[in-house]
Every structure is written in structure tokens, then in C-alpha cells.
Design an enzyme around this catalytic site. Structure first.
Site, short mmCIF file in Angstrom:
data_model
loop_
_atom_site.label_atom_id
_atom_site.label_comp_id
_atom_site.label_asym_id
_atom_site.label_seq_id
_atom_site.Cartn_x
_atom_site.Cartn_y
_atom_site.Cartn_z
N HIS A 137 -9.88 10.28 40.20
CA HIS A 137 -8.56 10.55 40.81
C HIS A 137 -7.84 9.25 41.20
CE1 HIS A 137 -10.07 14.72 41.31
NE2 HIS A 137 -11.19 14.10 41.64
N SER A 157 10.79 -11.98 32.00
CA SER A 157 12.03 -11.25 32.27
C SER A 157 13.19 -12.19 32.01
CB SER A 157 12.02 -10.78 33.71
OG SER A 157 13.35 -10.59 34.17
N LYS A 216 8.43 -13.14 36.56
CA LYS A 216 7.77 -11.97 35.94
C LYS A 216 6.89 -12.33 34.74
CE LYS A 216 8.05 -8.21 36.76
NZ LYS A 216 9.07 -7.23 36.41
N GLU A 227 2.02 -1.66 27.38
CA GLU A 227 3.05 -0.63 27.61
C GLU A 227 3.51 -0.01 26.30
OE1 GLU A 227 5.53 -1.90 31.55
OE2 GLU A 227 5.66 -3.23 29.85
N GLN A 264 6.69 16.57 0.91
CA GLN A 264 7.06 15.16 0.80
C GLN A 264 7.11 14.49 2.18
OE1 GLN A 264 9.93 13.87 -2.26
NE2 GLN A 264 11.28 13.39 -0.55
N1 ARG Z 1 8.01 12.94 -4.10
C1 ARG Z 1 7.28 14.15 -4.14
C2 ARG Z 1 6.38 14.25 -2.90
O1 ARG Z 1 6.21 13.30 -2.26
C3 ARG Z 1 6.40 14.15 -5.36
C4 ARG Z 1 6.12 15.53 -5.91
C5 ARG Z 1 7.36 16.13 -6.38
N2 ARG Z 1 7.12 17.32 -7.11
C6 ARG Z 1 8.09 18.15 -7.40
N3 ARG Z 1 7.81 19.17 -8.09
N4 ARG Z 1 9.33 17.94 -6.98
O2 ARG Z 1 5.89 15.30 -2.57
#
Ligand code: ARG
Length: 473
Positions: free
Chosen positions: A169, A290, A296, A303, A335
Site C-alpha cells: 500500500h 526544465s 530541475k 515517465e 491489414q
Molecule cells: N496489404 C494486405 C494486408 O496487409 C495484403 C493482403 C491483401 N489481400 C487482399 N486480398 N487484398 O493484409
């Protein structure tokens, strides 16, 4: 409003590999919105390694002649050199690194470039690339964690006689060895490495050969590809292979816990280096001043580590959220995985490197730590345990010592200079040897079970950890 003049493409609009089915060109804004090139270009080495293995597999399957395969391999290596040396021209409008490499390859090797993608989809390709990349990155992170542990163990060895107050604590609780406290972080990092190794077992599966989703028509020997790329396992379901990102989530979860630990240590360094504690001094090299207050010295590095922890957690929750509603199999949503995991890896690598530097330059204020461990009532529990030894039930003993503490607090006194008479006025079970309980050394030495802070115990664990760090990969 958008400006009337359309941005002039620097080169003639590229034909997309999928342009056959389309009548119109892609809107340049859509190209910008959908492109992942800026993020996934860091996969280039792994993409090329995957393509080289695919090439050899196609050759072995009789899909490519050996001349074609050799030509493609030479071209791929040239592309790799161009990117490594910064000579590669990344063209806006290229969707991703996979297409960028393939189109440059075709410029170099001509028509045969169009054969590389036989029996492969970007869906199994990108899954492969990410697995190859994470395998390397996770391996590198395990190595960094080890260096970090080394820095902690070095201070723990040096400070084996330094005593500090242990806290619960954030209230002083019982004396512990400073080394014991540091080794707690070494244990955490051990588990962190273990989690990364566990994740590696599931990262290390070959998805190539899954095609877009259903598998491939070509008689490719997937075991051969796996062997070339050093994968101990092959995915068993093509639908799963192209849509699975569990391995990314697991990595992000492991990274999140690393940051939790890093952030806790960072917080302690911030507290300990404050005037209020004065337990340590951080090396100048990791602090900043600072712009206004000349006196400082600010702990910006810990941090920032504490602050950056939030974004790694955010990436974990972000990817889990991305995945939760996705129907099988590949969806473009996936993606988004790369921005999350790349940023998290960078953040964790940076944070661990900074903590290592900080530990390496840390000044430990032994006197201040000892003074804090000696004042107050840190030995009260020892007195309670003494009474237990004399046959008093622990709960009763706890009450007796509690009243003693209350009485001394009321009279503005510490526990250190209590007399036997005073003790006996609270319980006749106190005898002459009770006062022997009131030394820090004794209190430490009594914590002699496995995991305790007794000096011999800590020294023994330190030896084991030092040996492990020396000998383990
Ligand atoms: N740039 C795409 C990704 O990172 C690669 C695969 C894309 N495939 C597709 N059928 N559009 O996922």
C-alpha cells in the site's frame, strides 16, 4: 473543397495486378487510404525470403523451370539490395510491399516475373511475412530482455548488503534486501521471455500453400517450403491459415505484460529518485532539465515508459476488436494488424533498452535506504512472531503488538528503543530475548524459506540467475 487540379501522378498510372476485371482506375484518394506500403515496407526482407522459398517450391513441383526459378531468384535478390541500399523507388499507388516488390521484379526479369505468384495469394503471403518477421522480432526482444535482466542482476550483486523498507500500500512494511526487490523484476522478465517463447511456438507455423483461402491447385510440397524457411509446423486448414491472427494477439498480449512490468519499475524509479524518497539517483544521461527551473532534473525516461504502456495495451485491445466480427476468411481489416504490432514492438524494445541504460548508470543511496528501513515500525511483525514462538496464538499476538504500536505512536516514540518492561506491560509472554527480535539483520535472516529475503536465500537465487543468464540462449 478539394482543389480542381487533380494531383499529377509522377509516372503513368500503374496497371494493378487485378486490373483485368475493372473498367475504371482507382481513385487516388482511395489508393492513399488503402495503401499499407508505408507500414509494411519493413517486411521486405521477409517477403523476399518467402518468395525465394516459394520459387524453389514451384521449381520442385515442375511449375517453374530451373532457368526461370534462377532468374526470379536473382531478380528478387537485386530488389532486396535496392531496398536495403535505399535505391528502391516506392511508388505511391502501390498497395503494399508485396506488390511493390513483384512489380519491380517484373521490370528487372521481364515476363517471367509474372510467374512468381503462381499458386500463391497475398493472403497466405502476408500471413507468412508477418510470421517470419515476428519470429525475428520476438527473438530479438528475448535477447534484449536478457540484457535488461543482466543489468538488474549486476546491481543486485553489487548491492547485496543494501537494506530497504519493503512496501505494501506504499506504506513501509518490513525490511527487505534491495537486491531482493530488484530480483523481483528479473523474475518478471523471466516470465516475459517464457511468454514470448510460448508465442513463438504458434508463430512458427507455415501458412504458405493456403492460396487465397481454399488451398492451391499446384502440387507444391509444403513440407519442403517449411524446411526451407525453417518452420517446424505447417498450417492444417487453409481457411484458418489466411484469417488467423491469434499469433499477433498473443504477441501483443506478451508485449503488454512486458510494458506492465516496465511501467511498474519506471514508477518506482520515479518515486525513488524524488526528494521525498531519495533512494536512488538516475544517471544524468537519461534525465532532462526544465527550460525554466534551473534546479530541475526530471525522470522523463521512466515517465515516458509509464506513458507509452497505454498505447501497447491499446494496440492489443484494438486488434482484438478488429478481429471479433470478421467472417472467415481474409478481410482487409486484417491489414490493421501490422501498424499495431510494429508500433508495439518498437515501443517495447525502446523501453527495455532505456531501462537497461538506467540500471547501468543507477546510483543507489544506501544510507537513505537503510535509514528508511530502520525507522518506523518495520519490525513489529517480528515481535508478533516472537509471541507466537512463546505459544501465543497469532491473532492474539497481532492484537498485543498492535496496542503496543498504538501506544508508542501516541507518545511520539519509535519501536527501536522500547524496553523489556514496556513490552511486559503489554504481555507477560515477552521475555529478555524479545529485544533480540528488534534488529534488521535478524528480521532478514529469519526469512530463510525459499523465496524469502534472507541474505543467503537472495544470494543463492542470484547465483542461479547469473548462471542462467550466462548459459541460456
Ligand atoms: N496489404 C494486405 C494486408 O496487409 C495484403 C493482403 C491483401 N489481400 C487482399 N486480398 N487484398 O493484409
Amino acid at each position: 473543397m478539394k482543389s480542381k487540379k487533380k494531383p499529377q501522378p509522377r509516372i503513368a498510372p500503374m496497371l494493378k495486378p487485378w486490373s483485368g476485371r475493372f473498367r475504371g482506375a482507382t481513385d487516388p484518394d482511395v489508393e492513399a487510404f488503402t495503401s499499407s506500403l508505408d507500414i509494411d515496407r519493413r517486411l521486405y526482407r521477409h517477403d523476399i525470403a518467402g518468395s525465394l522459398a516459394h520459387c524453389r517450391t514451384l521449381e520442385r513441383a515442375g511449375v517453374l523451370t530451373s532457368r526461370e526459378a534462377a532468374r526470379l531468384a536473382r531478380g528478387l535478390k537485386q530488389v532486396e539490395r535496392e531496398i536495403a541500399e535505399g535505391r528502391f523507388r516506392f511508388v505511391p499507388g502501390q498497395e503494399d510491399i508485396h506488390m511493390a516488390i513483384e512489380s519491380r521484379l517484373t521490370e528487372i526479369v521481364g515476363g517471367v516475373g509474372g510467374k512468381l505468384h503462381t499458386g500463391r495469394s497475398r493472403n497466405d503471403q502476408v500471413a507468412l511475412d508477418l510470421r517470419l518477421y515476428l519470429r525475428d522480432a520476438v527473438g530479438a526482444l528475448i535477447a534484449s530482455l536478457r540484457t535488461f535482466q543482466q543489468s538488474l542482476v549486476t546491481v543486485a550483486r553489487r548491492e547485496l548488503s543494501t537494506v530497504m523498507p519493503g512496501y505494501t500500500h506504499l506504506q513501509r512494511a518490513q525490511p527487505v534486501l534491495f537486491s531482493h526487490h530488484l530480483l523481483a523484476y528479473v523474475e518478471m522478465a523471466d516470465r516475459d521471455k517464457g511468454r514470448l517463447r510460448d508465442a513463438l511456438a504458434r508463430i512458427n507455423v507455415l501458412p504458405l500453400g493456403s492460396g487465397a483461402l481454399a488451398g492451391t491447385n499446384y502440387p507444391v510440397d509444403r513440407a519442403y517450403t517449411a524446411q526451407l524457411l525453417n518452420f517446424p509446423a505447417i498450417s492444417e486448414n487453409s481457411l484458418d491459415a489466411v484469417s488467423d491472427r491469434d499469433f499477433v494477439v498473443e504477441t501483443l498480449a506478451a508485449l503488454s505484460l512486458i510494458m506492465a512490468h516496465a511501467s511498474r519499475l519506471a514508477e518506482e524509479l520515479i518515486l525513488w529518485s524524488s526528494q521525498e524518497f531519495g533512494f536512488v539517483e538516475l544517471p544524468d544521461s537519461v534525465c532532462t532539465g526544465s527550460s525554466m527551473m534551473p534546479h530541475k532534473k526530471n525522470p522523463d525516461v521512466p515517465e515516458l515508459i509509464r506513458g507509452k504502456t497505454g498505447r501497447v495495451y491499446g494496440h492489443l485491445v484494438g486488434l482484438l476488436t478488429t478481429l471479433k466480427g470478421l467472417p472467415l476468411t481474409y478481410n482487409r481489416d486484417l491489414q490493421e494488424d501490422k501498424a499495431a504490432v510494429f508500433d508495439s514492438l518498437d515501443t517495447v524494445q525502446g523501453s527495455i533498452a532505456m531501462l537497461t541504460k538506467t540500471m547501468e548508470g543507477l546510483t543507489v543511496r544506501r544510507q537513505a535506504l537503510m535509514a528508511a528501513a530502520s525507522s518506523g515500525f518495520l519490525l513489529a511483525t517480528e515481535l508478533a512472531d516472537y509471541l507466537v514462538l512463546k505459544g501465543v496464538p497469532f491473532r492474539t499476538a497481532h492484537g498485543i503488538v498492535g496496542r503496543l504500536v498504538r501506544d508508542r505512536l501516541d507518545r511520539g516514540k519509535d519501536l527501536a528503543d522500547v524496553t523489556l518492561d514496556e513490552l511486559r506491560s503489554f504481555s507477560k509472554a515477552f521475555e529478555k530475548d524479545a529485544l533480540d527480535m528488534l534488529t534488521i539483520e535478524g528480521a532478514l535472516e529469519r526469512k530463510a524459506q525459499v523465496g524469502g529475503t534472507a541474505r543467503q536465500r537472495v544470494a543463492a537465487r542470484l547465483r542461479v540467475l547469473e548462471k542462467e543468464l550466462r548459459t541460456q540462449p
